[in-house]
Write an enzyme that holds these catalytic residues in place. Sequence first.
Site, PDB file in Angstrom:
ATOM      1  CG  HIS A   1      -2.213  -0.686   1.052  1.00 27.94           C
ATOM      2  ND1 HIS A   1      -2.318  -2.058   0.959  1.00 27.94           N
ATOM      3  CD2 HIS A   1      -3.482  -0.204   0.930  1.00 27.94           C
ATOM      4  CE1 HIS A   1      -3.591  -2.394   0.808  1.00 27.94           C
ATOM      5  NE2 HIS A   1      -4.317  -1.283   0.777  1.00 27.94           N
TER       6      HIS A   1
ATOM      7  CG  HIS B   1       2.608  -3.251   6.452  1.00 29.82           C
ATOM      8  ND1 HIS B   1       3.297  -4.264   5.821  1.00 29.82           N
ATOM      9  CD2 HIS B   1       1.525  -2.983   5.675  1.00 29.82           C
ATOM     10  CE1 HIS B   1       2.660  -4.588   4.699  1.00 29.82           C
ATOM     11  NE2 HIS B   1       1.593  -3.827   4.593  1.00 29.82           N
TER      12      HIS B   1
END
Length: 215
Positions: A127, A182
């Site tokens: 992303h 993440h």
Amino acid sequence: MVSKSSPPSPVPAPSLLRRIVDFDTAISLRLYTLTHPILPYYFLKTLEISGDGFLFFPLVLSLLLYPLAFSDSKNSNIFLINLLLGGILDLIVIGPLKHLIRRPRPVYNKNMFLSFAVDHWSFPSGHSSRVSMIATLFYLTSDFIRDVLIQLQYDLIVDYLMLIVIGWAATTSCSRVLLGRHFVFDVIAGVLLGILEGLFVFQIFNYVTLTSFFK
């Protein structure tokens, strides 16, 4: 006669890489823990969806195929094609890296839909690389985009578009840590790779635009 026991062997110091990973894990958990009760989940989830490939590719393709979108501007289509190429390049770069490094995602990562098998792995953030690539392309072609928007009579958003795109990319990248998807270093690596991808695709944009100008 009492036998002397051998002294315990010293515990080896962790390697530099191990210490970096441990630091990254600790600071990521700290940020997640601090912000998790504060930031609304739906806001972070909206940012996640906005930077997903399942939205990016159909959106760019629909703009390319829509006959009236930029029918009067050849360079607009060139920009969209390069944006699409940037998305494909991002998949080519990020996918193998995830598969090669295979860093597990945070243990507190919940309710995540895996777009691809390699999305099971955390490093680097896809992303973050995608939105950074988009923001880089928009920034590098800001003069061109300004001219297109003025031609399309979208004067009201011309002055704010770059701030919106860069702010969206930065916020979406940060949200990857705050959502628990993440670690911090995954996001930093994703941002740096996305910038490099944007720079590379921008060179293609310049070449194609210059070539079409002299034809």
